[in-house]
Scaffold this motif. Structure first.
Motif, PDB file in Angstrom:
ATOM      1  N   ILE A 264       0.843  -1.207   0.000  1.00 41.06           N
ATOM      2  CA  ILE A 264       0.000   0.000   0.000  1.00 41.06           C
ATOM      3  C   ILE A 264       0.875   1.254   0.000  1.00 41.06           C
ATOM      4  CG2 ILE A 264      -1.650   1.325   1.409  1.00 41.06           C
ATOM      5  CD1 ILE A 264      -2.872  -1.386   2.195  1.00 41.06           C
ATOM      6  N   ASP A 265       0.595   2.146  -0.949  1.00 40.10           N
ATOM      7  CA  ASP A 265       1.354   3.398  -1.062  1.00 40.10           C
ATOM      8  C   ASP A 265       0.682   4.527  -0.281  1.00 40.10           C
ATOM      9  OD1 ASP A 265       3.051   2.244  -3.151  1.00 40.10           O
ATOM     10  OD2 ASP A 265       1.306   2.487  -4.469  1.00 40.10           O
ATOM     11  N   ALA A 266      -0.660   4.557  -0.314  1.00 37.95           N
ATOM     12  CA  ALA A 266      -1.385   5.698   0.269  1.00 37.95           C
ATOM     13  C   ALA A 266      -2.606   5.198   1.017  1.00 37.95           C
ATOM     14  CB  ALA A 266      -1.825   6.651  -0.838  1.00 37.95           C
ATOM     15  N   VAL A 267      -2.925   5.925   2.070  1.00 37.69           N
ATOM     16  CA  VAL A 267      -4.050   5.550   2.915  1.00 37.69           C
ATOM     17  C   VAL A 267      -5.072   6.679   2.894  1.00 37.69           C
ATOM     18  CG1 VAL A 267      -4.623   5.404   5.376  1.00 37.69           C
ATOM     19  CG2 VAL A 267      -2.829   3.961   4.438  1.00 37.69           C
ATOM     20  N   TYR A 268      -6.340   6.307   2.824  1.00 41.97           N
ATOM     21  CA  TYR A 268      -7.411   7.296   2.980  1.00 41.97           C
ATOM     22  C   TYR A 268      -7.963   7.122   4.392  1.00 41.97           C
ATOM     23  CZ  TYR A 268     -12.102   9.265   2.640  1.00 41.97           C
ATOM     24  OH  TYR A 268     -13.251   9.964   2.892  1.00 41.97           O
ATOM     25  N   ASN A 269      -7.977   8.216   5.159  1.00 44.89           N
ATOM     26  CA  ASN A 269      -8.381   8.161   6.567  1.00 44.89           C
ATOM     27  C   ASN A 269      -9.717   8.884   6.802  1.00 44.89           C
ATOM     28  OD1 ASN A 269      -8.720   8.415   9.314  1.00 44.89           O
ATOM     29  ND2 ASN A 269      -6.691   9.249   9.738  1.00 44.89           N
ATOM     30  N   PRO A 270     -10.833   8.147   6.764  1.00 47.27           N
ATOM     31  CA  PRO A 270     -12.136   8.754   7.055  1.00 47.27           C
ATOM     32  C   PRO A 270     -12.672   8.292   8.412  1.00 47.27           C
ATOM     33  CG  PRO A 270     -12.471   6.804   5.723  1.00 47.27           C
ATOM     34  CD  PRO A 270     -11.028   6.787   6.187  1.00 47.27           C
ATOM     35  N   LEU A 271     -11.772   8.180   9.389  1.00 50.14           N
ATOM     36  CA  LEU A 271     -12.202   7.777  10.734  1.00 50.14           C
ATOM     37  C   LEU A 271     -12.901   8.959  11.409  1.00 50.14           C
ATOM     38  CD1 LEU A 271      -8.982   5.770  11.641  1.00 50.14           C
ATOM     39  CD2 LEU A 271     -11.307   4.848  11.355  1.00 50.14           C
ATOM     40  N   PRO A 272     -13.581   8.723  12.542  1.00 45.25           N
ATOM     41  CA  PRO A 272     -14.157   9.861  13.275  1.00 45.25           C
ATOM     42  C   PRO A 272     -13.071  10.893  13.586  1.00 45.25           C
ATOM     43  CG  PRO A 272     -14.967   7.770  14.167  1.00 45.25           C
ATOM     44  CD  PRO A 272     -13.888   7.427  13.180  1.00 45.25           C
ATOM     45  N   ASN A 273     -13.464  12.158  13.699  1.00 44.09           N
ATOM     46  CA  ASN A 273     -12.492  13.258  13.804  1.00 44.09           C
ATOM     47  C   ASN A 273     -11.453  13.050  14.915  1.00 44.09           C
ATOM     48  OD1 ASN A 273     -13.985  14.398  11.791  1.00 44.09           O
ATOM     49  ND2 ASN A 273     -15.241  15.645  13.168  1.00 44.09           N
ATOM     50  N   SER A 274     -11.890  12.484  16.034  1.00 43.46           N
ATOM     51  CA  SER A 274     -10.981  12.306  17.176  1.00 43.46           C
ATOM     52  C   SER A 274      -9.896  11.277  16.874  1.00 43.46           C
ATOM     53  CB  SER A 274     -11.764  11.845  18.401  1.00 43.46           C
ATOM     54  OG  SER A 274     -12.399  10.612  18.086  1.00 43.46           O
ATOM     55  N   MET A 275     -10.036  10.502  15.791  1.00 47.84           N
ATOM     56  CA  MET A 275      -9.054   9.462  15.474  1.00 47.84           C
ATOM     57  C   MET A 275      -8.152   9.851  14.299  1.00 47.84           C
ATOM     58  SD  MET A 275     -11.669   6.242  15.900  1.00 47.84           S
ATOM     59  CE  MET A 275     -10.462   4.937  15.719  1.00 47.84           C
ATOM     60  N   HIS A 276      -8.392  11.043  13.719  1.00 46.63           N
ATOM     61  CA  HIS A 276      -7.585  11.447  12.552  1.00 46.63           C
ATOM     62  C   HIS A 276      -6.106  11.536  12.911  1.00 46.63           C
ATOM     63  CE1 HIS A 276     -11.167  13.470  10.253  1.00 46.63           C
ATOM     64  NE2 HIS A 276     -11.300  12.172  10.389  1.00 46.63           N
ATOM     65  N   ARG A 277      -5.825  12.178  14.040  1.00 45.04           N
ATOM     66  CA  ARG A 277      -4.426  12.406  14.418  1.00 45.04           C
ATOM     67  C   ARG A 277      -3.689  11.075  14.580  1.00 45.04           C
ATOM     68  NH1 ARG A 277      -2.621  11.171  18.781  1.00 45.04           N
ATOM     69  NH2 ARG A 277      -0.587  11.733  19.530  1.00 45.04           N
ATOM     70  N   GLU A 278      -4.222  10.213  15.455  1.00 48.29           N
ATOM     71  CA  GLU A 278      -3.508   8.965  15.769  1.00 48.29           C
ATOM     72  C   GLU A 278      -3.240   8.127  14.511  1.00 48.29           C
ATOM     73  OE1 GLU A 278      -5.484   6.245  18.475  1.00 48.29           O
ATOM     74  OE2 GLU A 278      -4.021   4.657  18.008  1.00 48.29           O
ATOM     75  N   TRP A 279      -4.277   7.949  13.678  1.00 45.83           N
ATOM     76  CA  TRP A 279      -4.116   7.017  12.564  1.00 45.83           C
ATOM     77  C   TRP A 279      -3.375   7.625  11.387  1.00 45.83           C
ATOM     78  CZ3 TRP A 279      -3.949   2.071  13.214  1.00 45.83           C
ATOM     79  CH2 TRP A 279      -4.519   1.568  14.381  1.00 45.83           C
ATOM     80  N   THR A 280      -3.376   8.951  11.288  1.00 46.55           N
ATOM     81  CA  THR A 280      -2.548   9.594  10.259  1.00 46.55           C
ATOM     82  C   THR A 280      -1.079   9.475  10.664  1.00 46.55           C
ATOM     83  OG1 THR A 280      -4.292  11.060   9.517  1.00 46.55           O
ATOM     84  CG2 THR A 280      -2.031  11.818   9.140  1.00 46.55           C
ATOM     85  N   ILE A 281      -0.802   9.682  11.945  1.00 46.56           N
ATOM     86  CA  ILE A 281       0.586   9.557  12.407  1.00 46.56           C
ATOM     87  C   ILE A 281       1.060   8.109  12.267  1.00 46.56           C
ATOM     88  CG2 ILE A 281       2.075   9.680  14.463  1.00 46.56           C
ATOM     89  CD1 ILE A 281       0.628  12.268  15.224  1.00 46.56           C
ATOM     90  N   ARG A 282       0.193   7.160  12.657  1.00 45.99           N
ATOM     91  CA  ARG A 282       0.605   5.747  12.514  1.00 45.99           C
ATOM     92  C   ARG A 282       0.851   5.387  11.049  1.00 45.99           C
ATOM     93  NH1 ARG A 282      -1.820   1.195  16.252  1.00 45.99           N
ATOM     94  NH2 ARG A 282      -2.417   2.323  18.120  1.00 45.99           N
TER      95      ARG A 282
END
Ligand SMILES: NC(=O)c1ccc[n+]([C@@H]2O[C@H](COP(=O)([O-])OP(=O)(O)OC[C@H]3O[C@@H](n4cnc5c(N)ncnc54)[C@H](OP(=O)(O)O)[C@@H]3O)[C@@H](O)[C@H]2O)c1
Length: 336
Positions: free
Chosen positions: A70-88
């Protein structure tokens, strides 16, 4: 990268917006392939993958991040989870297209920026409306001076939530009308003015759980330019932008999600008949994905960097401070 000139995407969660708009946009794009989806449960991931023609599924978000193809990830998690999963995702070496609002506050945006820089990946907030050529046309008309000097703006984005378990009603998940739709109004007003407001004021209607189900706000820019907006999770669907100047005004109907139909900008001068500027329709989600993928493939910078998202969040934070204090005038923290 996989096959030369392609971007292989992984989708974090079975979110509605992925299914309805962004996954189809990636599939429609010239370089994108959706190769995997992850969900909190294996069963949901499998079902979603099968229903949406996605080859791989994972029963945890982390497992998807460990997929080396996987080259790129799309992150449509609830707003409170954007930070953690974008950083991961950044730490796993994936580029990230993250849903709006990019984070819960500007400090989180800055942390995400640092993680992206350390990992050498690109990340962008998925405000797709900015990729519709109509916004560029509005900016061009304003530059040409068709309404004279800009003095006042008005924007609204409202709709009605029908189920009580919607993530937008949960304070723990970063819910609220300003976080969900008012963020577009703030963004478009800043984009049109081409600068940051100095101070803001807001009034909100709060739910029992402490989420703003309705908000009315005012942004004061330099030179006395003002922008008013309202956002709501309780009202009929309404999306608009009005830009008023010394010599006329522009109205942009359905400014954020116009669909793929042809669109217009209406130009008014006093009581004269409106002049209509018509533009061909297009899928703004696809245009956003094309831009993001192109930046991955070419190394070009994304059109909207972290600092843009961070500036938007600074305004949102000041609006919440004001609304929680019953409408005080609050300064917007400048980027240091
Ligand atoms: N750009 C746009 O046009 C647009 C439009 C709508 C929404 N959005 C943004 O996209 C994001 C998702 O919105 P949505 O309406 O698509 O949300 P949604 O359908 O409720 O999806 C959110 C997903 O997050 C996962 N999740 C993880 N922890 C959760 C929890 N504690 N509670 C609920 N879900 C949880 C769930 O997936 P799994 O169960 O599969 O793990 C769920 O399907 C938000 O940031 C929103 O602001 C953008």
């Amino acid at each position: 990268m996989g096959e030369k000139g392609t971007v292989r995407w992984g989708i974090l969660s079975t979110a509605n917006i992925g299914r309805a708009a962004v996954i189809p946009a990636i599939k429609e794009s010239s370089t994108g392939h959706v190769i995997a989806v992850a969900s909190r449960t294996d069963a949901a991931a499998k079902e979603f993958a099968s229903a949406n023609g996605i080859p791989r599924s994972y029963g945890s978000y982390q497992q998807l991040l460990e997929d080396e193809q996987i080259d790129a990830v799309y992150n449509p998690l609830p707003n409170s989870m954007h930070r953690e999963w974008t950083i991961r995702a950044a730490e796993a070496g994936k580029h990230v297209l993250c849903e709006k609002p990019l984070a819960l506050n500007a400090a989180e945006c800055d942390e995400m920026a640092a993680a992206a820089a350390a990992a050498g990946i690109i990340c962008m907030e998925a405000f797709m409306y900015r990729f519709h050529p109509r916004i560029d046309r509005v900016l061009q008309l304003l530059d040409q001076g068709v309404i004279g000097e800009i003095r006042a703006l008005y924007s609204a984005f409202t709709f009605k939530i029908t189920s009580s378990d919607n993530i937008r009603l949960d304070p723990e998940l970063g819910g609220g009308s300003l976080m969900d739709v008012g963020c577009y109004c703030v963004n478009v007003c800043r984009t049109v003015v081409g600068g940051e407001p100095l101070e803001v004021q807001a009034y909100a209607q709060w739910t029992d759980r402490g989420v703003d189900e309705q908000m009315a706000g005012m942004l004061r820019f330099a030179d006395g330019i003002t922008a008013q907006f309202d956002s709501a999770l309780t009202m009929e669907r309404r999306e608009c932008l009005h830009v008023a100047g010394t010599e006329g005004h522009l109205e942009v109907p359905r400014v954020f999600i116009p669909g793929t139909e042809d669109v217009t900008i209406e130009e008014f001068h006093g009581r004269e008949e409106a002049k209509t500027h018509a533009l061909a329709g297009l899928n703004e989600y696809t245009a956003m994905v094309e831009h993001f993928s192109d930046c991955i493939l070419t190394g070009n910078r994304v059109r909207y960097p972290f600092s843009e998202a961070s500036s938007n969040m600074r305004v949102i934070e000041a609006l919440y401070r004001s609304a929680r204090n019953g409408g005080t005038i609050e300064a917007v923290e400048p980027i240091s």
